[in-house]
Design a protein around this motif. Structure first.
Motif, short mmCIF file in Angstrom:
data_model
loop_
_atom_site.label_atom_id
_atom_site.label_comp_id
_atom_site.label_asym_id
_atom_site.label_seq_id
_atom_site.Cartn_x
_atom_site.Cartn_y
_atom_site.Cartn_z
N LEU A 179 35.45 34.37 -19.99
CA LEU A 179 35.08 35.69 -20.50
C LEU A 179 33.78 36.13 -19.86
O LEU A 179 32.92 35.31 -19.57
CB LEU A 179 34.91 35.67 -22.02
CG LEU A 179 36.12 35.30 -22.87
CD1 LEU A 179 35.72 35.31 -24.35
CD2 LEU A 179 37.27 36.25 -22.62
N GLY A 180 33.64 37.43 -19.66
CA GLY A 180 32.39 37.95 -19.11
C GLY A 180 32.59 39.31 -18.49
O GLY A 180 33.72 39.79 -18.33
N SER A 181 31.49 39.95 -18.11
CA SER A 181 31.54 41.26 -17.49
C SER A 181 32.06 41.17 -16.06
O SER A 181 32.16 40.08 -15.49
CB SER A 181 30.14 41.89 -17.48
OG SER A 181 29.61 41.98 -18.78
N SER A 182 32.37 42.31 -15.49
CA SER A 182 32.81 42.35 -14.10
C SER A 182 31.66 41.90 -13.19
O SER A 182 30.51 42.25 -13.41
CB SER A 182 33.22 43.77 -13.72
OG SER A 182 34.27 44.22 -14.53
N ALA A 202 34.75 40.36 -5.18
CA ALA A 202 34.03 41.48 -4.57
C ALA A 202 32.57 41.35 -4.91
O ALA A 202 32.18 40.70 -5.89
CB ALA A 202 34.58 42.81 -5.08
N GLY A 203 31.74 41.98 -4.12
CA GLY A 203 30.29 41.87 -4.32
C GLY A 203 29.81 42.73 -5.46
O GLY A 203 30.56 43.44 -6.12
N ILE A 204 28.50 42.70 -5.67
CA ILE A 204 27.87 43.46 -6.74
C ILE A 204 26.96 44.52 -6.12
O ILE A 204 26.28 44.26 -5.14
CB ILE A 204 27.04 42.54 -7.65
CG1 ILE A 204 27.99 41.70 -8.49
CG2 ILE A 204 26.11 43.31 -8.55
CD1 ILE A 204 27.28 40.78 -9.46
N HIS A 212 32.61 44.95 -9.46
CA HIS A 212 33.88 45.65 -9.43
C HIS A 212 34.90 44.87 -10.26
O HIS A 212 34.81 43.66 -10.42
CB HIS A 212 34.38 45.77 -7.99
CG HIS A 212 33.41 46.45 -7.08
ND1 HIS A 212 33.17 47.81 -7.13
CD2 HIS A 212 32.59 45.96 -6.11
CE1 HIS A 212 32.27 48.12 -6.21
NE2 HIS A 212 31.90 47.02 -5.59
N HIS A 213 35.91 45.58 -10.76
CA HIS A 213 36.97 44.93 -11.56
C HIS A 213 37.99 44.30 -10.63
O HIS A 213 39.06 44.85 -10.37
CB HIS A 213 37.64 45.95 -12.48
CG HIS A 213 36.75 46.45 -13.56
ND1 HIS A 213 36.65 45.85 -14.79
CD2 HIS A 213 35.90 47.50 -13.59
CE1 HIS A 213 35.78 46.51 -15.54
NE2 HIS A 213 35.33 47.52 -14.84
N THR A 214 37.67 43.12 -10.10
CA THR A 214 38.58 42.45 -9.18
C THR A 214 39.75 41.81 -9.92
O THR A 214 40.83 41.67 -9.38
CB THR A 214 37.84 41.38 -8.36
OG1 THR A 214 37.13 40.51 -9.25
CG2 THR A 214 36.84 42.03 -7.42
N GLY A 234 37.05 41.84 -16.43
CA GLY A 234 35.67 42.00 -16.90
C GLY A 234 35.59 43.00 -18.05
O GLY A 234 36.23 44.03 -18.03
N MET A 235 34.81 42.66 -19.07
CA MET A 235 34.65 43.54 -20.23
C MET A 235 33.17 43.77 -20.49
O MET A 235 32.49 42.93 -21.07
CB MET A 235 35.31 42.92 -21.47
CG MET A 235 36.82 42.84 -21.38
SD MET A 235 37.57 42.01 -22.80
CE MET A 235 37.23 40.30 -22.39
N ARG A 236 32.65 44.90 -19.98
CA ARG A 236 31.24 45.21 -20.21
C ARG A 236 31.00 45.56 -21.66
O ARG A 236 29.98 45.23 -22.24
CB ARG A 236 30.81 46.35 -19.28
CG ARG A 236 29.31 46.65 -19.33
CD ARG A 236 28.90 47.53 -18.18
NE ARG A 236 29.08 46.83 -16.91
CZ ARG A 236 28.19 46.00 -16.38
NH1 ARG A 236 27.06 45.75 -17.03
NH2 ARG A 236 28.41 45.41 -15.24
N GLU A 237 31.96 46.27 -22.27
CA GLU A 237 31.85 46.61 -23.68
C GLU A 237 32.89 45.80 -24.45
O GLU A 237 34.06 45.79 -24.08
CB GLU A 237 32.08 48.11 -23.90
CG GLU A 237 31.00 48.98 -23.27
CD GLU A 237 29.62 48.72 -23.83
OE1 GLU A 237 29.52 48.38 -25.04
OE2 GLU A 237 28.65 48.83 -23.08
N LEU A 238 32.45 45.16 -25.50
CA LEU A 238 33.34 44.32 -26.31
C LEU A 238 33.38 44.85 -27.72
O LEU A 238 32.48 44.62 -28.52
CB LEU A 238 32.85 42.87 -26.29
CG LEU A 238 33.68 41.86 -27.08
CD1 LEU A 238 35.09 41.75 -26.50
CD2 LEU A 238 33.01 40.49 -27.08
N GLY A 239 34.44 45.62 -28.02
CA GLY A 239 34.58 46.15 -29.37
C GLY A 239 34.92 45.04 -30.34
O GLY A 239 35.85 44.26 -30.13
#
Length: 336
Positions: A179-182, A202-204, A212-214, A234-239
């Motif tokens: 689990l984690g952000s992109s 992909a790079g940052i 990027h959402h690879t 990747g989930m930057r926001e986790l509801g």
């Protein structure tokens, strides 16, 4: 007669599933009468689920049953009104991955830790990009203050730093969900562990450290030694979904403080002898952690109320249907 088999879901593509049975991969769909009926007797399967299916050698097989889960990771569905979204199931460890660059975010990490404990599995904090980290020891210390009961591993897929320590989790009968952000390195770590470029990376962007959402869908991989890895987008926001049990673990320090308050119904808003207020005043509890605790608690309670109302409506709907059916039966008896 079509053959019944058991396997596990390795990927989900809208209404089509990839399933592995005895080392062989093939496609399957849900049996409409089982999963889309008014009663809907079975939970929709997700990656990691063990399922029963009817094998079809000429095309897609049919999934007819979702087996009981030992653990599950869920969140509030990003689509409004759809309730709980189950991301993965039947795993032993949750690798919560956060990079040590500008994406370093303790509030987000607290949310991931909470849902990980709620899942029923053991969270493990994997801090990626250790080779480019500034103030590494300080950041690890900051994480250790909030990651109560979880192991912490700074790693680098470039230099191999910390990778040896991760091997103890990779046992033949274990499943690990990432689990984690992109851009934190989930796909990179998957490729490193598999020993080949299976997942696209992909790079940052340097200006904001966002990736990027690879990884575009959940997918399960099996290592050569039998360990299963579930990679997620990747989930930057986790509801938040309902995480009452998870909060007891992830915020156990605050839970212990609330039990020390003089009054059992203390609201921590000015009552005398409030242990939470004292901890905030002397600095043993930060205002940032306290505010995040209240925010997550509010979200969880809100979802619990919505879920309770939804179940009540379902019960009323079922009862009405039973009454209607009973009336029809009685009417027929009178005709007879």
């Amino acid at each position: 007669m079509k053959e019944k088999m058991e396997g596990f879901v390795t990927a989900v593509h809208r209404d089509r599933y990839e399933v592995r049975v005895d080392g062989e991969d093939f496609y399957a769909r849900l049996k409409t009468g089982v999963y889309y009926s008014e009663e809907r007797a079975e939970e929709f399967p997700t990656v990691g689920d063990n399922v029963e299916l009817v094998y079809n050698p000429m095309g897609d097989s049919l999934i007819v049953k979702t087996k009981n889960r030992t653990s599950k990771f869920s969140r509030k569905d990003p689509d409004n009104g759809r309730g709980e979204q189950i991301i993965a199931a039947n795993f032993d460890y949750v690798f919560i991955m956060m990079s040590l660059n500008f994406d370093f975010n303790l509030k987000r990490l607290e949310r991931y830790i909470t849902v990980s404990w709620q899942s029923g599995a053991q969270p493990v904090i994997v801090l990626t990009k250790a080779d480019i980290a500034e103030d590494l020891e300080q950041k690890v210390e900051m994480v250790s203050r909030i990651a109560i009961g979880a192991d912490i591993h700074p790693v680098s897929s470039i230099t191999g730093e910390g990778m040896e320590q991760l091997k103890k989790y990779f046992e033949p009968d274990k499943t690990i969900v990432f689990l984690g952000s992109s851009g934190v390195g989930k796909s990179t770590l998957t490729n490193y562990l598999l020993g080949e470029e299976i997942m696209e990376t992909a790079g940052i962007r340097e200006e904001d450290s966002k990736g990027h959402h690879t990884t575009t869908h959940r997918q399960l991989f099996v290592l050569n030694n039998g360990t299963k890895i579930i990679d997620t987008p990747g989930m930057r926001e986790l509801g938040m979904w309902i995480v009452d049990d998870g909060m007891e673990h992830s915020f156990s320090d605050i839970t212990n403080l609330t039990m020390q308050c003089k009054y059992s119904d203390c609201t921590h808003r000015g009552e005398p002898c409030c242990a939470v207020a004292s901890a905030l005043e002397n600095g043993t509890l930060t205002y940032a952690r306290w505010k995040n605790y209240l925010k997550i608690q509010k979200e969880s309670n809100f979802q619990a109320v919505k879920e309770s109302r939804s179940k009540s409506r379902e019960i009323k709907k079922t009862n009405k249907k039973m009454v209607r059916n009973s009336s029809k039966v009685n009417s027929r008896k009178e005709e007879w």
